[in-house]
Design an enzyme around this catalytic site. Sequence first.
Site, PDB file in Angstrom:
ATOM      1  CG  ASP A  13     -25.360  89.543 -31.982  1.00 23.20           C
ATOM      2  OD1 ASP A  13     -25.021  89.884 -32.870  1.00 23.20           O
ATOM      3  OD2 ASP A  13     -24.496  89.000 -31.217  1.00 23.20           O
ATOM      4  CE  LYS A  16     -27.812  96.563 -33.136  1.00 26.83           C
ATOM      5  NZ  LYS A  16     -27.224  95.560 -32.345  1.00 26.83           N
ATOM      6  N   GLY A  40     -23.861  92.082 -38.083  1.00 28.84           N
ATOM      7  CA  GLY A  40     -24.643  91.180 -38.819  1.00 28.84           C
ATOM      8  C   GLY A  40     -26.210  91.319 -38.452  1.00 28.84           C
ATOM      9  CG  HIS A  41     -28.048  94.888 -38.421  1.00 26.87           C
ATOM     10  ND1 HIS A  41     -27.913  95.961 -38.638  1.00 26.87           N
ATOM     11  CD2 HIS A  41     -27.406  94.477 -37.162  1.00 26.87           C
ATOM     12  CE1 HIS A  41     -27.355  96.616 -37.567  1.00 26.87           C
ATOM     13  NE2 HIS A  41     -27.044  95.739 -36.785  1.00 26.87           N
ATOM     14  CD  GLN A 225     -20.501  96.778 -34.219  1.00 27.40           C
ATOM     15  OE1 GLN A 225     -20.665  97.997 -34.216  1.00 27.40           O
ATOM     16  NE2 GLN A 225     -20.639  95.979 -35.103  1.00 27.40           N
ATOM     17  CB  THR A 302     -18.246  84.813 -36.441  1.00 27.32           C
ATOM     18  OG1 THR A 302     -19.114  85.082 -35.118  1.00 27.32           O
ATOM     19  CG2 THR A 302     -17.287  86.191 -36.548  1.00 27.32           C
TER      20      THR A 302
END
Length: 426
Positions: A13, A16, A40-41, A225, A302
């Site tokens: 997070d 990126k 989750g980008h 990640q 999430t």
Amino acid sequence: MPADIIVGAQWGDEGKGKIIDVLTGSYDVVVRYQGGANAGHTVIVDNQKYVLHLLPSGILHKGKLNIIGNGVVIELEELIKEIQTLINRGIKITSKNLMISENAHIVLPYHKILDSARETKSGAKKIGTTARGIGPAYTDKYSRTGIRIRDIFDDEKLLNKIEMNLNEKNYILKNYYGLEELSEKEIYQNILKQREYIRPFVGDTIYFLNELLKKNKKILFEGAQGSLLDVDFGTYPYVTSSNPTIGGVMTGSGISYKYINKVIGIAKAYQTRVGSGPFPTEMEKDIQQKIRDIGAEYGATTGRPRSCGWLDLVALKYVVDISGLTEIILTKIDVLSTLKKIKVCIKYEYNGKKTDRFIPDGMELYNVRPVYIELDGWMQDLSKIRTYKKLPVAVKKYVKFIEEYTGIKISKISVGPDRKQIFNKK
Ligand code: IMP
């Protein structure tokens, strides 16, 4: 050397998605090499927000080829949903701009159920996973029982593999977790439908990538990640099940180190963590809430609130070493703008001694106490600044401090989520 790599330099997070999106213009190809739909980008383009889980961020650019490498674990339903959602929003996705490795493993329904069941059973000791089935899917890969994309195009092989896996998984689901057994037929029938959707995109990415490299095409590798979540180098067991660090590029795509030029680490000006595990520099609760709100620190996959902490230079320097970072892009520095004083961790106190060595263990790291220095805040909105020169002196001092500690240059500074809110540090 035509390949550059983006790695998360903290616990994920770091922003990126945005950086990759900004840099993509200078590359021909963008490649995802590890992880799965746990990523989750978030990318904001023309005030439109896109959250990508499996597709490389280059998909939002015209004329770029995007590759999902062999090291990624792919949940077909999620991938199809993601492609279709983008197509519905006007993004063109065809076999010309998306290629999926036939050697990538797939995430099956039992992986997701096992992931959640194991977490529930672990109670307070849970890892805090994204429940996307990542751990169980990589477990099968390394147990050599996994199902690869190439397997799903052979009916008999696919059915045999599902049967073999379900014999074991159903036993565990029923007898160990007290859950319902899964139907072999249902899983098989679903994959038969899904495979037709993805068929045009599937290919030998390993050969293809190497051919592109030989032709000097410029390739950007997009890590998911963060380095401190690396299964080998992170805070095990509070890690993910892949290698977000530099080694993952080679095993997850099939290219040689000899093509690698820049290794760009993305680091926030503070840091965050989701899920369980030690976080030595976690902020006081009230400051945390403030930073979480200003920085929108809620999981893109999430929705979980992220824990927020001060910048940990001991950890960052360790990441410089393990991934061989050649530069750092500093993100979200604007989020710190309301703080009078900013703490930075420069050492750990461990077993009664001060050390600047990171401890890559999820249990031992609970025993360190961070040693901070305090730097002046700038108390000024940075979001509209577009040149390094215009930054307040206190920001420049903060940036210089990081560079001197890590021995690595900060090449760009990001001051907001939009594509335009970034500039070079000259
Ligand atoms: P898993 O990857 O879903 O198995 O989760 C393992 C750990 O990695 C948990 O602490 C997750 O919160 C964390 N994690 C996985 N993916 C991401 C990500 O993209 N950003 C931040 N943390 C992540």
